[in-house]
Design a protein around this motif. Structure first.
Motif, PDB file in Angstrom:
ATOM      1  N   SER A 212       0.923  -1.230  -0.073  1.00 53.82           N
ATOM      2  CA  SER A 212      -0.404   0.107   0.457  1.00 53.82           C
ATOM      3  C   SER A 212       0.983   1.029  -0.381  1.00 53.82           C
ATOM      4  CB  SER A 212      -0.872   0.470   0.927  1.00 53.82           C
ATOM      5  OG  SER A 212      -2.124  -0.351   1.308  1.00 53.82           O
TER       6      SER A 212
ATOM      7  N   GLU B 129      -0.669   4.983 -14.466  1.00 53.43           N
ATOM      8  CA  GLU B 129      -1.306   3.828 -12.842  1.00 53.43           C
ATOM      9  C   GLU B 129      -0.777   2.925 -12.959  1.00 53.43           C
ATOM     10  OE1 GLU B 129      -3.946   3.465 -16.878  1.00 53.43           O
ATOM     11  OE2 GLU B 129      -1.928   2.039 -17.379  1.00 53.43           O
TER      12      GLU B 129
ATOM     13  N   ILE C  70      -5.542  -6.994  -3.151  1.00 49.42           N
ATOM     14  CA  ILE C  70      -6.718  -6.159  -4.163  1.00 49.42           C
ATOM     15  C   ILE C  70      -7.275  -6.701  -5.505  1.00 49.42           C
ATOM     16  CG2 ILE C  70      -5.972  -3.990  -5.465  1.00 49.42           C
ATOM     17  CD1 ILE C  70      -3.697  -3.260  -4.023  1.00 49.42           C
TER      18      ILE C  70
ATOM     19  N   GLN D 291     -11.671  -7.214  -6.349  1.00 49.71           N
ATOM     20  CA  GLN D 291     -11.953  -6.341  -7.407  1.00 49.71           C
ATOM     21  C   GLN D 291     -13.217  -5.858  -7.583  1.00 49.71           C
ATOM     22  OE1 GLN D 291     -10.376  -8.151 -10.408  1.00 49.71           O
ATOM     23  NE2 GLN D 291      -9.937 -10.188  -9.990  1.00 49.71           N
TER      24      GLN D 291
ATOM     25  N   ILE E  65      -6.947   1.989  -1.174  1.00 55.88           N
ATOM     26  CA  ILE E  65      -5.442   1.601  -0.685  1.00 55.88           C
ATOM     27  C   ILE E  65      -5.296   2.687   0.264  1.00 55.88           C
ATOM     28  CG2 ILE E  65      -3.007   0.725  -1.102  1.00 55.88           C
ATOM     29  CD1 ILE E  65      -5.086  -0.648  -2.845  1.00 55.88           C
TER      30      ILE E  65
ATOM     31  N   PRO F 231      -5.368   6.432  -4.181  1.00 56.56           N
ATOM     32  CA  PRO F 231      -5.943   5.497  -4.843  1.00 56.56           C
ATOM     33  C   PRO F 231      -6.607   4.646  -5.120  1.00 56.56           C
ATOM     34  CG  PRO F 231      -3.309   4.887  -3.367  1.00 56.56           C
ATOM     35  CD  PRO F 231      -4.756   5.472  -3.051  1.00 56.56           C
TER      36      PRO F 231
ATOM     37  N   LEU G 178      -9.270   1.521  -6.405  1.00 54.54           N
ATOM     38  CA  LEU G 178      -9.473   1.046  -7.904  1.00 54.54           C
ATOM     39  C   LEU G 178     -10.029   1.064  -9.463  1.00 54.54           C
ATOM     40  CD1 LEU G 178      -8.117  -1.726  -8.756  1.00 54.54           C
ATOM     41  CD2 LEU G 178      -9.514  -2.975  -8.211  1.00 54.54           C
TER      42      LEU G 178
ATOM     43  N   LEU H 206      -5.100   0.820 -10.599  1.00 53.74           N
ATOM     44  CA  LEU H 206      -5.044   2.081 -10.001  1.00 53.74           C
ATOM     45  C   LEU H 206      -5.020   3.029  -9.656  1.00 53.74           C
ATOM     46  CD1 LEU H 206      -4.031   0.026  -6.821  1.00 53.74           C
ATOM     47  CD2 LEU H 206      -5.938   0.911  -6.725  1.00 53.74           C
TER      48      LEU H 206
END
Ligand code: 3SL
Length: 243
Positions: free
Chosen positions: A33, A46, A112, A116, A123, A231, A233, A238
């Motif tokens: 993280s 990204e 992560i 999803q 994050i 951050p 998703l 990200l």
């Protein structure tokens, strides 16, 4: 605060059906993280989190080689053939600005990827704590703080970070009907809120990192509120929502 909140203690404990429709904060203080947040702060375009090396390779095959960097670690060290490891100090602006980072770590990126299908995935770490808390104040419905842990086991530094997020969100008054995971993290944070560096430095994972020469990483990742990077998703990638 009206939202229900829970804390999961490892990437392995995350199940798609538990996370659907919820806001999830993935916490891997040491170091995924913290490195993701630093990379976006320093201008990465990204970051594509992946669960393993084969997924990283498949994604890389479809990108122009000048556009991406393969990043990540196995057992704390840079993976052979990758451009960068998982130390935040490798992610300098001149190395990563404008690049797509394909990011593969032992626990953090797995957490992560497993998250999803949640409503929103953020994050978090000590580095961007207040920014995360402000975002969560606006969230509707249940919040899950998904600690990455280490190979199915709890990590003290992730639990402390989760507890501090809860304390800030609840103004220090945890609702009676909170889940056990949230209660545990909250109590931990009550005891150690002024000792972040000591707790993180003494954790099992910090010991592993120090034995590999990453002492400075441990101190850096213990810093509180040094950035407002958020951050988030979006379709498997990200980006910094505050960018
Ligand atoms: O487990 C992970 O995702 C990593 O952050 C571990 S390490 O700090 O790079 O060893």
């Amino acid at each position: 605060m009206t939202q229900k909140i829970d804390v999961y203690s490892s990437a392995l404990s995350l199940l798609e059906e538990d996370l659907r429709g919820k806001t999830v904060v993935v916490i891997d203080v040491l170091r995924a993280s913290s490195t993701i947040i630093t990379a976006l702060q320093n201008g990465a375009k990204e970051i594509i989190p992946v669960e393993d090396m084969s997924a990283a390779g498949r994604i890389a095959q479809n990108l122009d080689a000048s556009r991406y960097l393969l990043c990540g670690e196995k057992d704390g060290e840079k993976i052979d053939g990758y451009h960068l490891g998982n130390s935040p100090f490798e992610y300098d602006e001149d190395v990563i600005k404008g690049k797509t980072l394909i990011f593969n770590t032992t626990n953090g990126t797995k957490a992560i990827v497993k998250s999803q299908h949640a409503k929103k995935v953020i994050i978090g770490s000590f580095l961007n704590m207040d920014t995360v808390v402000n975002e969560l104040k606006e969230a509707q419905g249940e919040i899950i703080l998904a600690c990455a842990g280490w190979k199915s086991r709890l990590s003290l530094e992730d639990s402390l970070c989760a507890g501090l997020i809860i304390r800030k969100l609840t103004d220090g008054k945890l609702p009676e009907d909170s889940r056990d995971g949230a209660k545990l993290a909250f109590v931990l944070s009550e005891k150690y809120e002024n000792d972040i560096v000591t707790v993180v430095s003494g954790s099992n994972h910090a010991m592993r990192l120090k034995s590999l020469g990453f002492e400075e990483d441990v101190l850096y990742c213990s810093k509180l509120n040094v950035t407002n990077v958020l951050p988030v998703l979006k379709e498997g990638t990200l980006i910094n929502e505050n960018g």
